[in-house]
Enzyme design. Structure first.
Site, mmCIF file in Angstrom:
data_model
loop_
_atom_site.group_PDB
_atom_site.id
_atom_site.type_symbol
_atom_site.label_atom_id
_atom_site.label_comp_id
_atom_site.label_asym_id
_atom_site.label_seq_id
_atom_site.Cartn_x
_atom_site.Cartn_y
_atom_site.Cartn_z
ATOM 1 N N LYS A 81 0.724 -1.094 -0.055
ATOM 2 C CA LYS A 81 0.020 -0.024 -0.015
ATOM 3 C C LYS A 81 0.831 1.409 -0.060
ATOM 4 O O LYS A 81 0.286 2.325 0.321
ATOM 5 C CB LYS A 81 -1.137 -0.051 1.164
ATOM 6 C CG LYS A 81 -1.636 -1.158 1.414
ATOM 7 C CD LYS A 81 -2.228 -1.857 0.293
ATOM 8 C CE LYS A 81 -3.338 -1.286 -0.787
ATOM 9 N NZ LYS A 81 -3.336 -2.316 -1.771
ATOM 10 N N HIS A 158 7.639 -7.483 -2.319
ATOM 11 C CA HIS A 158 7.310 -6.820 -0.857
ATOM 12 C C HIS A 158 8.319 -7.343 0.242
ATOM 13 O O HIS A 158 8.410 -6.784 1.370
ATOM 14 C CB HIS A 158 5.898 -7.204 -0.498
ATOM 15 C CG HIS A 158 4.946 -6.650 -1.161
ATOM 16 N ND1 HIS A 158 4.920 -5.293 -1.664
ATOM 17 C CD2 HIS A 158 3.625 -7.133 -1.679
ATOM 18 C CE1 HIS A 158 3.791 -5.045 -2.030
ATOM 19 N NE2 HIS A 158 2.931 -5.992 -2.114
ATOM 20 N N SER A 193 -4.956 2.724 3.890
ATOM 21 C CA SER A 193 -4.991 2.037 2.693
ATOM 22 C C SER A 193 -5.036 0.667 2.762
ATOM 23 O O SER A 193 -5.830 -0.304 2.311
ATOM 24 C CB SER A 193 -3.844 2.524 1.764
ATOM 25 O OG SER A 193 -3.938 2.035 0.607
ATOM 26 N N LYS A 327 -8.388 6.092 -3.542
ATOM 27 C CA LYS A 327 -8.409 7.265 -3.862
ATOM 28 C C LYS A 327 -7.077 7.936 -4.128
ATOM 29 O O LYS A 327 -7.064 9.142 -4.994
ATOM 30 C CB LYS A 327 -8.633 7.992 -2.243
ATOM 31 C CG LYS A 327 -10.072 7.966 -1.946
ATOM 32 C CD LYS A 327 -10.046 8.687 -0.670
ATOM 33 C CE LYS A 327 -11.650 8.930 -0.089
ATOM 34 N NZ LYS A 327 -11.744 9.491 1.356
HETATM 35 P P1 A3P Z 1 -5.304 4.655 -1.239
HETATM 36 O O1 A3P Z 1 -5.812 3.370 -0.703
HETATM 37 O O2 A3P Z 1 -4.761 5.638 -0.335
HETATM 38 O O3 A3P Z 1 -6.130 5.304 -2.187
HETATM 39 P P2 A3P Z 1 -0.137 -0.396 -3.582
HETATM 40 O O4 A3P Z 1 -0.314 -0.178 -5.075
HETATM 41 O O5 A3P Z 1 1.149 -0.383 -3.057
HETATM 42 O O6 A3P Z 1 -1.124 -1.609 -3.362
HETATM 43 O O7 A3P Z 1 -1.042 0.838 -3.021
HETATM 44 C C1 A3P Z 1 -2.376 1.173 -3.081
HETATM 45 C C2 A3P Z 1 -2.579 2.573 -2.901
HETATM 46 O O8 A3P Z 1 -1.875 3.414 -4.046
HETATM 47 C C3 A3P Z 1 -3.825 3.334 -2.988
HETATM 48 O O9 A3P Z 1 -4.092 4.280 -1.847
HETATM 49 C C4 A3P Z 1 -4.257 3.582 -4.377
HETATM 50 O O10 A3P Z 1 -5.338 4.425 -4.594
HETATM 51 C C5 A3P Z 1 -2.901 4.270 -4.751
HETATM 52 N N1 A3P Z 1 -2.872 4.268 -6.219
HETATM 53 C C6 A3P Z 1 -2.827 3.303 -7.133
HETATM 54 N N2 A3P Z 1 -2.548 3.794 -8.170
HETATM 55 C C7 A3P Z 1 -2.023 4.828 -8.125
HETATM 56 C C8 A3P Z 1 -1.576 5.808 -9.129
HETATM 57 N N3 A3P Z 1 -1.766 5.687 -10.311
HETATM 58 N N4 A3P Z 1 -1.151 7.145 -8.541
HETATM 59 C C9 A3P Z 1 -1.449 7.356 -7.324
HETATM 60 N N5 A3P Z 1 -1.753 6.428 -6.423
HETATM 61 C C10 A3P Z 1 -1.983 5.454 -6.905
#
Ligand code: A3P
Length: 360
Positions: A81, A158, A193, A327
């Protein structure tokens, strides 16, 4: 295959029953191995097995990596996340811009979820050693994982720095040149998240109830977070980036949000493919940023309606591509934290990160 099954059996029989166990956010449990909280279903097995796998080729020099000569392997490392999905897209688009024009209507990222663009290290190993066939997802759809062609060998992982094989973490190795891009996110947003993500995917995958925010917060504060403790994961890569700046690039989600262009340029330069003046004047950096933006990716059909193939085919885990887009904001924690939670988290950040030079 045989060696893998042997390790697998040993883990289940001898190791698992003796490891500390806690409630999981996504899976039923997390177990603690060498100080790290891992899912027993695949992350633990991968961590144990990877050490065998990578050491093998380092000592014999006989695996595919040696055959690749010294071409680097690029790892995207994150604790869940922290921006994995975003950086997967940015790395893929940046490193493959000679193959795929970022402005092209045929760019692979328009039809492939970021999680299927290149392998997840912990699961890639499983595929090599098990003979997985195409799998039926239950809705009659045959799932098949075939990542698009890439100029560079890319992996997402990870695993914390401490659990990665020495052959890829030491500054130079005769058989393997590797680079790590680490993305870190402020722990309050990462916490929210993961809590939100777990609420969605845990019931689907385990049939178990999601965690309450209070329960999740307690787990986080005690370090029980997938691949955590959170602070150990971040500090491990932070220290490595200070000691080996040519090997580990440390980025922050918040900086990428604020200054995408400067950070994407840093990324390209670090990975040995700086943008030329001509590319910059043609707006290639901006095109990549736009292609990989939250707004663009989350509105694509593939990211609205398909599940990630890789997770399902390799580990039977159901994650919708859409689960990875919520978000994408900085500071969403403010909508969920009580004052007490914020205070306690600040205290933890103080204790764990003071003196490191890292601030959130
Ligand atoms: P939120 O839950 O705060 O919206 P990961 O990719 O490591 O699993 O993390 C997911 C988080 O990154 C989520 O945050 C997601 O919305 C956000 N995310 C995914 N794609 C993104 C993008 N292209 N730009 C910015 N944030 C992004």
């Amino acid at each position: 295959g045989e060696a893998y099954r042997k390790i697998d059996a040993e883990i289940c029989r001898e190791m698992l029953p003796n490891l500390p166990k806690e409630k999981g956010w996504i899976t039923e449990h997390l177990v603690q191995y060498k100080g790290v909280w891992l899912t027993p279903t695949y992350a633990l097995k991968a961590a144990v097995q990877l050490q065998h796998h990578f050491n093998l080729f380092q000592t014999t020099g006989s695996s595919t990596s040696a055959a690749r000569g010294l071409s680097p392997i690029c790892f995207l490392a994150t604790i869940p996340k922290s921006g994995t999905t975003w950086l997967r897209a940015l790395m893929f688009a940046t490193l493959n811009r000679s193959l795929y024009d970022a402005a092209s209507p045929h760019h692979p990222l328009l039809t492939t979820g970021p999680h299927d663009c290149f392998p997840f290290l912990e699961m890639d190993n499983m595929l090599e050693n098990h003979d997985h066939d195409d799998r039926d997802s239950g809705d009659g759809m045959i799932n098949n994982y075939a990542p698009p062609t890439s100029t560079t060998q890319l992996f997402a992982t990870h695993l914390p720095f401490s659990l990665l094989p020495k052959s890829v973490t030491t500054s130079s190795s005769a058989y393997c040149v590797s680079k790590f891009v680490y993305v870190c996110r402020n722990p309050k947003d990462a916490f929210i998240s993961l809590w939100k993500f777990g609420n969605k995917v845990k019931p689907v995958n385990t049939g178990l109830a999601p965690l309450s925010i209070e329960e999740a917060f307690e787990l986080f504060c005690r370090g029980v977070y997938p691949y955590g403790p959170y602070w150990d994961h971040v500090l491990g890569f932070w220290k490595a980036s200070l000691e080996m700046p040519a090997k580990v690039l440390f980025l922050k989600y918040e900086d990428l949000r604020k200054e995408p262009s400067a950070n994407v340029k840093r990324l390209a330069e670090f990975l040995g493919q700086p943008f030329s003046e001509e590319e910059e004047s043609k707006g290639v950096v901006q095109q990549i940023i736009k292609l990989c933006s939250f707004e663009n990716l989350s509105s694509l059909e593939v990211n609205k309606t398909s599940m990630t193939q890789q997770y399902f085919v390799k580990a039977n885990i159901v994650f919708e591509n859409g689960d990875f887009f919520r978000k994408g904001q900085v500071g969403d924690w403010k909508n969920f934290f009580t004052d007490d939670m914020a205070k306690r988290m600040d205290q933890i950040i103080d204790e764990r990160f003071s003196g490191s030079g890292l601030t959130f």
